[in-house]
Structures are given as structure tokens and as C-alpha cells.
Scaffold this motif. Structure first.
Motif, PDB file in Angstrom:
ATOM      1  N   TYR A  28      22.839  14.966  35.580  1.00  0.00           N
ATOM      2  CA  TYR A  28      22.284  14.012  34.605  1.00  0.00           C
ATOM      3  C   TYR A  28      20.905  13.495  34.994  1.00  0.00           C
ATOM      4  CZ  TYR A  28      26.120  13.944  31.357  1.00  0.00           C
ATOM      5  OH  TYR A  28      27.030  14.324  30.405  1.00  0.00           O
ATOM      6  N   ARG A  29      20.314  13.996  36.091  1.00  0.00           N
ATOM      7  CA  ARG A  29      18.971  13.549  36.457  1.00  0.00           C
ATOM      8  C   ARG A  29      18.053  13.710  35.248  1.00  0.00           C
ATOM      9  NH1 ARG A  29      18.650  16.417  42.291  1.00  0.00           N
ATOM     10  NH2 ARG A  29      20.328  17.584  41.320  1.00  0.00           N
ATOM     11  N   GLN A  30      17.299  12.641  34.969  1.00  0.00           N
ATOM     12  CA  GLN A  30      16.538  12.537  33.726  1.00  0.00           C
ATOM     13  C   GLN A  30      15.232  13.317  33.836  1.00  0.00           C
ATOM     14  OE1 GLN A  30      16.346   8.364  32.867  1.00  0.00           O
ATOM     15  NE2 GLN A  30      15.134   8.689  31.019  1.00  0.00           N
ATOM     16  N   GLN A  31      15.115  14.389  33.094  1.00  0.00           N
ATOM     17  CA  GLN A  31      13.922  15.232  33.200  1.00  0.00           C
ATOM     18  C   GLN A  31      13.015  15.054  31.993  1.00  0.00           C
ATOM     19  OE1 GLN A  31      13.271  17.003  36.110  1.00  0.00           O
ATOM     20  NE2 GLN A  31      15.012  15.708  36.659  1.00  0.00           N
ATOM     21  N   GLY A  32      11.692  15.157  32.210  1.00  0.00           N
ATOM     22  CA  GLY A  32      10.716  15.120  31.123  1.00  0.00           C
ATOM     23  C   GLY A  32      10.889  13.903  30.232  1.00  0.00           C
ATOM     24  N   ALA A  33      11.015  14.148  28.932  1.00  0.00           N
ATOM     25  CA  ALA A  33      11.084  13.049  27.964  1.00  0.00           C
ATOM     26  C   ALA A  33      12.517  12.647  27.649  1.00  0.00           C
ATOM     27  CB  ALA A  33      10.366  13.454  26.691  1.00  0.00           C
ATOM     28  N   GLU A  34      13.482  13.162  28.395  1.00  0.00           N
ATOM     29  CA  GLU A  34      14.891  12.851  28.121  1.00  0.00           C
ATOM     30  C   GLU A  34      15.166  11.350  28.147  1.00  0.00           C
ATOM     31  OE1 GLU A  34      16.893  16.842  30.111  1.00  0.00           O
ATOM     32  OE2 GLU A  34      17.293  14.882  31.012  1.00  0.00           O
ATOM     33  N   ALA A  35      16.125  10.934  27.314  1.00  0.00           N
ATOM     34  CA  ALA A  35      16.524   9.534  27.273  1.00  0.00           C
ATOM     35  C   ALA A  35      17.468   9.225  28.438  1.00  0.00           C
ATOM     36  CB  ALA A  35      17.208   9.233  25.952  1.00  0.00           C
ATOM     37  N   GLU A  36      17.632   7.939  28.724  1.00  0.00           N
ATOM     38  CA  GLU A  36      18.575   7.538  29.771  1.00  0.00           C
ATOM     39  C   GLU A  36      20.002   7.900  29.375  1.00  0.00           C
ATOM     40  OE1 GLU A  36      18.335   3.494  31.159  1.00  0.00           O
ATOM     41  OE2 GLU A  36      16.268   3.706  31.823  1.00  0.00           O
ATOM     42  N   SER A  37      20.811   8.190  30.397  1.00  0.00           N
ATOM     43  CA  SER A  37      22.249   8.420  30.217  1.00  0.00           C
ATOM     44  C   SER A  37      22.985   7.353  30.979  1.00  0.00           C
ATOM     45  CB  SER A  37      22.670   9.757  30.825  1.00  0.00           C
ATOM     46  OG  SER A  37      21.951  10.815  30.291  1.00  0.00           O
ATOM     47  N   GLY A  38      24.254   7.167  30.636  1.00  0.00           N
ATOM     48  CA  GLY A  38      25.048   6.216  31.403  1.00  0.00           C
ATOM     49  C   GLY A  38      26.501   6.269  31.021  1.00  0.00           C
ATOM     50  N   GLY A  39      27.305   5.527  31.757  1.00  0.00           N
ATOM     51  CA  GLY A  39      28.734   5.483  31.472  1.00  0.00           C
ATOM     52  C   GLY A  39      29.450   4.612  32.485  1.00  0.00           C
ATOM     53  N   LEU A  40      30.746   4.780  32.550  1.00  0.00           N
ATOM     54  CA  LEU A  40      31.581   3.938  33.405  1.00  0.00           C
ATOM     55  C   LEU A  40      32.012   4.680  34.654  1.00  0.00           C
ATOM     56  CD1 LEU A  40      33.907   2.429  30.647  1.00  0.00           C
ATOM     57  CD2 LEU A  40      31.780   1.488  31.570  1.00  0.00           C
ATOM     58  N   LEU A  41      32.389   3.879  35.670  1.00  0.00           N
ATOM     59  CA  LEU A  41      32.917   4.423  36.927  1.00  0.00           C
ATOM     60  C   LEU A  41      34.386   4.050  37.028  1.00  0.00           C
ATOM     61  CD1 LEU A  41      30.143   2.961  39.283  1.00  0.00           C
ATOM     62  CD2 LEU A  41      30.194   5.279  38.332  1.00  0.00           C
ATOM     63  N   PHE A  42      35.230   5.016  37.402  1.00  0.00           N
ATOM     64  CA  PHE A  42      36.657   4.762  37.591  1.00  0.00           C
ATOM     65  C   PHE A  42      37.069   5.171  38.998  1.00  0.00           C
ATOM     66  CE2 PHE A  42      36.109   5.378  33.038  1.00  0.00           C
ATOM     67  CZ  PHE A  42      36.781   4.277  32.531  1.00  0.00           C
ATOM     68  N   ALA A  43      37.927   4.341  39.611  1.00  0.00           N
ATOM     69  CA  ALA A  43      38.313   4.601  41.002  1.00  0.00           C
ATOM     70  C   ALA A  43      39.822   4.588  41.179  1.00  0.00           C
ATOM     71  CB  ALA A  43      37.690   3.547  41.907  1.00  0.00           C
ATOM     72  N   GLU A  44      40.257   5.301  42.205  1.00  0.00           N
ATOM     73  CA  GLU A  44      41.626   5.185  42.699  1.00  0.00           C
ATOM     74  C   GLU A  44      41.565   4.287  43.928  1.00  0.00           C
ATOM     75  OE1 GLU A  44      43.224   9.618  41.392  1.00  0.00           O
ATOM     76  OE2 GLU A  44      42.758   9.228  43.492  1.00  0.00           O
ATOM     77  N   PHE A  45      42.498   3.372  44.039  1.00  0.00           N
ATOM     78  CA  PHE A  45      42.528   2.457  45.187  1.00  0.00           C
ATOM     79  C   PHE A  45      43.461   3.021  46.236  1.00  0.00           C
ATOM     80  CE2 PHE A  45      41.722  -1.220  42.008  1.00  0.00           C
ATOM     81  CZ  PHE A  45      40.374  -0.904  41.972  1.00  0.00           C
ATOM     82  N   ASP A  46      42.918   3.236  47.416  1.00  0.00           N
ATOM     83  CA  ASP A  46      43.681   3.761  48.530  1.00  0.00           C
ATOM     84  C   ASP A  46      43.169   2.960  49.719  1.00  0.00           C
ATOM     85  OD1 ASP A  46      45.099   5.344  50.234  1.00  0.00           O
ATOM     86  OD2 ASP A  46      43.772   7.087  50.072  1.00  0.00           O
ATOM     87  N   PHE A  47      43.398   1.632  49.678  1.00  0.00           N
ATOM     88  CA  PHE A  47      42.743   0.693  50.585  1.00  0.00           C
ATOM     89  C   PHE A  47      42.946   1.081  52.038  1.00  0.00           C
ATOM     90  CE2 PHE A  47      43.404  -2.017  46.750  1.00  0.00           C
ATOM     91  CZ  PHE A  47      42.056  -2.114  46.432  1.00  0.00           C
ATOM     92  N   PRO A  48      41.886   0.997  52.865  1.00  0.00           N
ATOM     93  CA  PRO A  48      40.600   0.350  52.554  1.00  0.00           C
ATOM     94  C   PRO A  48      39.599   1.228  51.787  1.00  0.00           C
ATOM     95  CG  PRO A  48      40.592   1.097  54.819  1.00  0.00           C
ATOM     96  CD  PRO A  48      41.938   1.461  54.267  1.00  0.00           C
ATOM     97  N   ILE A  49      40.039   2.385  51.280  1.00  0.00           N
ATOM     98  CA  ILE A  49      39.086   3.246  50.573  1.00  0.00           C
ATOM     99  C   ILE A  49      39.197   3.047  49.061  1.00  0.00           C
ATOM    100  CG2 ILE A  49      38.286   5.630  50.196  1.00  0.00           C
ATOM    101  CD1 ILE A  49      38.125   5.073  53.085  1.00  0.00           C
ATOM    102  N   ILE A  50      38.053   2.833  48.439  1.00  0.00           N
ATOM    103  CA  ILE A  50      37.975   2.814  46.978  1.00  0.00           C
ATOM    104  C   ILE A  50      37.282   4.118  46.610  1.00  0.00           C
ATOM    105  CG2 ILE A  50      36.872   1.667  45.007  1.00  0.00           C
ATOM    106  CD1 ILE A  50      37.044  -0.944  46.719  1.00  0.00           C
ATOM    107  N   ARG A  51      38.025   4.993  45.934  1.00  0.00           N
ATOM    108  CA  ARG A  51      37.496   6.339  45.720  1.00  0.00           C
ATOM    109  C   ARG A  51      37.078   6.514  44.266  1.00  0.00           C
ATOM    110  NH1 ARG A  51      41.578   8.688  47.870  1.00  0.00           N
ATOM    111  NH2 ARG A  51      40.713   8.928  49.941  1.00  0.00           N
ATOM    112  N   ILE A  52      35.781   6.689  44.038  1.00  0.00           N
ATOM    113  CA  ILE A  52      35.303   6.912  42.661  1.00  0.00           C
ATOM    114  C   ILE A  52      35.571   8.363  42.298  1.00  0.00           C
ATOM    115  CG2 ILE A  52      33.303   6.878  41.109  1.00  0.00           C
ATOM    116  CD1 ILE A  52      32.170   4.608  42.821  1.00  0.00           C
ATOM    117  N   VAL A  53      36.557   8.531  41.410  1.00  0.00           N
ATOM    118  CA  VAL A  53      37.056   9.874  41.111  1.00  0.00           C
ATOM    119  C   VAL A  53      36.703  10.340  39.704  1.00  0.00           C
ATOM    120  CG1 VAL A  53      39.012   9.815  42.701  1.00  0.00           C
ATOM    121  CG2 VAL A  53      39.274   8.875  40.396  1.00  0.00           C
TER     122      VAL A  53
END
Ligand SMILES: [Zn+2]
Length: 158
Positions: A28-53
């Protein structure tokens, strides 16, 4: 590409971004005249690790410009409920910037504080990731936010 790990200050917890997610960000690296992209992050909790999956891709109903991204919040709220059922917890947001070394705008910081205060959750922080556009080196801004402060986290290189 390799997974990335960040230590949360004054805490035993670590946040890990899986290889799949790092690779997703790379595409998703924004090249040339491309518009910004975005979204949400979701994680699994496996404390002490928070894993963005899991991360959500931009939606056709998001509003996107070269230096601004306004997501469809109604869609996002539905997605958060749906993913929660399969144990994927909403932990923050990602978006792109047309900058090699990305850093947040004042609006980015205000909007993170605002969503932290306005959403229902049991987190100490919301995570914000901003993806730079350097094609040779994937630069990520990584910070954690509560309603008052934020902390930029550096990748743990060990
Ligand atoms: Zn931004």
C-alpha cells in the motif's frame, strides 16, 4: 519481509506485527499521485504479546485524497463487531502518507485521541501505524495513544 516487534513503555507487553501484515503494508505504499489508504488493525491477545494479525483494506465508501483519508465509520463499526466474534480485537488504525519517513499530522493525533475516548473498548492504548512511501525501505510510524498522551515506539531490533 520480516515481522516487527515493539515494546510498550513501562509494561511487559509487546506488540508484534506479523510478516503477512508487514507485507500487506508494503503493497500500500503511496506512489505518485495515489490517494491515501487506510483501515483498521486487529490483534489476537496472547499476553504479554499483542499480535496484529489482520488489517482491513480501504473501502469504496471511504473518502480519499492525496494527503487525507476519511474512513467510512459505519462500515468500520460493523467490521469491529464481526471480527470480535472470531477473537480478533480492534486495536487501532493504519493509513499511508506520501512521505519517506512518515510522521503524524496534528489532525492524525487529534483523531486518535478522539476515537480512543469515543469508542467502547478495554484497551490502555490505541495503536496508530503510518506507512511511508519509500519503495526501498518500508518505513512505519508506530505510536500508542490514549485520550491525553501518545508515545512513539521504536522497533525492537533484537
Ligand atoms: Zn495522516
Amino acid at each position: 519481509m520480516k515481522h516487527r516487534i515493539y515494546n510498550i513503555p513501562n509494561s511487559e507487553q509487546q506488540i508484534l506485527i506479523t510478516t503477512d501484515v508487514v507485507e500487506f503494508f508494503g503493497t500500500y505504499r503511496q506512489q505518485g499521485a495515489e490517494a491515501e489508504s487506510g483501515g483498521l488493525l486487529f490483534a489476537e491477545f496472547d499476553f504479554p504479546i499483542i499480535r496484529i494479525v489482520e488489517v482491513s483494506p480501504p473501502q469504496p465508501t471511504d473518502k480519499r485524497w492525496r494527503t487525507l483519508f476519511i474512513p467510512n465509520r459505519v462500515f468500520q463499526r460493523q467490521l469491529i463487531k464481526q471480527r470480535f466474534k472470531k477473537g480478533h480485537h480492534f486495536v487501532g488504525e493504519w493509513h499511508t502518507h506520501p512521505q519517506g519517513k512518515p510522521s503524524p499530522s496534528t489532525l492524525d493525533l487529534e483523531s486518535m485521541a478522539d476515537s480512543f475516548l469515543k469508542s467502547k473498548h478495554e484497551l490502555n492504548y490505541f495503536i496508530m501505524i503510518i506507512i511511508g512511501n519509500d519503495i526501498h525501505n518500508l518505513e512505519l510510524w508506530f505510536s500508542v495513544h490514549n485520550g491525553v498522551d501518545y508515545y512513539q515506539l521504536k522497533e525492537n531490533k533484537d
